[in-house]
Design an enzyme around this catalytic site. Structure first.
Site, short mmCIF file in Angstrom:
data_model
loop_
_atom_site.label_atom_id
_atom_site.label_comp_id
_atom_site.label_asym_id
_atom_site.label_seq_id
_atom_site.Cartn_x
_atom_site.Cartn_y
_atom_site.Cartn_z
N HIS A 186 -5.03 -8.44 -9.10
CA HIS A 186 -5.08 -7.27 -8.22
C HIS A 186 -4.77 -5.99 -8.99
CE1 HIS A 186 -4.76 -10.35 -4.95
NE2 HIS A 186 -5.69 -9.57 -4.46
N ALA A 188 -6.83 -2.42 -11.21
CA ALA A 188 -7.91 -1.44 -11.02
C ALA A 188 -9.29 -2.00 -11.35
CB ALA A 188 -7.62 -0.19 -11.86
N ASP A 227 -6.94 -2.22 -2.39
CA ASP A 227 -5.77 -3.00 -2.82
C ASP A 227 -4.74 -2.11 -3.52
OD1 ASP A 227 -6.07 -5.64 -1.96
OD2 ASP A 227 -7.45 -6.14 -3.58
N ASP A 336 -15.06 -7.83 -1.35
CA ASP A 336 -13.71 -8.20 -1.78
C ASP A 336 -13.64 -9.65 -2.28
OD1 ASP A 336 -11.02 -7.76 -2.25
OD2 ASP A 336 -10.42 -8.33 -0.21
ZN LIG Z 1 -9.18 -7.03 -3.08
#
Ligand SMILES: [Zn+2]
Length: 458
Positions: A186, A188, A227, A336
């Site tokens: 999780h 960039a 996120d 995602d």
């Molecule tokens: Zn995500």
């Protein structure tokens, strides 16, 4: 007014200010320092002595800073003077700064050759086999800024919304910095990957012909920030450690709410849309929230059955703004969790990274006797097991419906990769002796709130 009365009023005022400070987000810890971080306001970093009676935060006082640090953590007195909006991630940086620690930065000066190659890659940003890892290396770790800025330009958003490019860049840099680069998954690069996938979906014929610039703007911002400031642990971890964020958001979509609120904080701080009316800014913030909140995987059943019902009835009308936004929620959900729909080379890397993050959480849970979460025990789980369960119960049902909505070459390509990747992991599973028998059981035993039970496609 007598002096006594003034003194009394002053005391009441001080008490009120002190109690207002309790709204700050706190990170408690077992060392000498407790951190009280105010989101959307100023930031206080205080010694614990001042807050003895107001102790709150996680039990057993786990400080997120231990996740990525082996050294003893101290915060110098000078850090108390930090006064600005800081996310957890920016707090970490400022804390290091005050402690005089310089983090080795791989800031090799890039030569024109790398920049040229990165630019070359951006010409094919709409290709499904876009290699975000390579792009991240070519941009020296700036994939999220470079890619999102490019997409804003490509979609004509800068011109349409009269955006100040300096403010836009500053906003994107802040977003990128608020992702935790120490998180294996999780971080960039994941956000950049999701943004690139979102761009591919926005280009799909059904969507592209009905989307407004406003829809595209919200979609890209939501994808890039979905996120934001992710701590590298999941919601059950925050709940069982009694973390303040879990209390704040009543144990519901805890992380997603935090990502959304963090995004709103950066939008306001950057002033990117300061030239818009308050009404439009508020609408934007709330619609970005709707998109980000849809990425909560524990809500997948609800979204999927709504999607399925619409498709069964054939009543989706993309001229209707509500329907369009629902489809954008589904698109972001797909973006995602699209890792298993990428080529094996890319997909495998994502699988390794997400498992590393799971196992890291499991290690912490073991260390603090918190009970190891499902899929987080490196002793009993394997990447292949986790991936096969993930694909079967979450990815296949979602992408099956998406292909019904948008039956295009891209959808077929994604389903094709999904099938091949699953077969590859099954091959790996077979090779691993004595493991893999209980993969379905693991997913089935998990709380139905966390992993919805969907009929299999295969
Ligand atoms: Zn995500």
């Amino acid at each position: 007014m007598g002096i006594a009365l003034i003194w009394c009023l002053a005391l009441i005022l001080i008490k009120w200010i002190t109690s207002k400070r309790r709204g700050a987000i706190s990170y408690d810890s077992s060392d000498q320092t407790a951190l009280y971080i105010r989101m959307l306001g100023d930031v206080r970093v205080r010694s614990r002595a001042g807050f003895e009676t107001d102790r709150r935060g996680s039990h057993p006082y786990i400080d997120f800073r231990i996740f990525h640090s082996n050294s003893e953590i101290e915060v110098s007195v000078s850090a108390r003077n930090v006064r600005r909006l800081l996310s957890f991630q920016r707090y970490l940086r400022s804390s290091r700064f005050f402690r005089g620690i310089t983090v080795p930065n791989s800031s090799n000066i890039l030569d024109d050759d790398y920049n040229g190659q990165a630019k070359c890659m951006l010409e094919k940003v709409g290709n499904w086999n876009f290699d975000i890892f390579l792009f991240d290396r070519l941009t020296n770790g700036n994939s999220l800024v470079s890619l999102t800025f490019h997409l804003f330009n490509l979609h004509g958003l800068i011109e349409h919304f009269q955006l100040d490019t300096m403010k836009l860049r500053r906003f994107l840099v802040m977003v990128q910095e608020d992702y935790h680069s120490q998180n294996p998954y999780h971080n960039a690069v994941h956000a950049a990957d999701v943004t690139q996938a979102m761009h591919c979906y926005l280009k799909e014929p059904k969507l592209s012909k009905s989307l407004t610039p406003w829809d595209v703007l919200l979609s890209l911002i939501a994808a890039a920030t979905h996120d934001l400031d992710h701590p590298g642990v999941n919601q059950p971890f925050l709940i069982k450690t009694n973390h303040y964020l879990a209390t704040l958001y009543k144990n519901t979509s805890v992380l997603e709410n935090h990502h959304w609120r963090s995004a709103v904080g950066l939008l306001r701080e950057s002033g990117l849309f300061a030239h818009m009316s308050l009404e439009n800014r508020q609408l934007m913030e709330s619609q970005i929230g709707d998109l980000i909140l849809a990425t909560d995987i524990s809500q997948q059943n609800e979204y999927l059955s709504m999607f399925r019902s619409h498709l069964d009835r054939g009543d989706l009308c993309l001229e209707n703004a509500n329907h369009r936004h629902f489809i954008l929620q589904m698109a972001l959900k797909c973006a995602d969790i699209c890792n298993p729909c990428r080529t094996w080379e890319l997909s495998k890397q994502w699988s390794e990274k997400v498992t590393e993050e799971f196992f890291h959480q499991g290690d912490i849970e073991k260390k603090y006797h918190l009970g190891v979460s499902p899929l987080c025990d490196r002793q009993t789980e394997t990447i292949a097991n986790i991936q096969i369960g993930f694909m079967t119960y979450l990815v296949e049902p979602l992408f099956g419906e998406w292909a019904r909505f948008s039956n295009t070459r891209l959808s077929q390509t994604m389903l094709g990769h999904l099938g091949l990747n699953k077969a590859s992991w099954k091959g790996v599973q077979r090779e691993q002796s004595g493991s893999g028998d209980d993969v379905d059981a693991t997913f089935e035993e998990m709380d139905s709130d966390i992993l919805p039970q969907e009929p299999r496609l295969s």
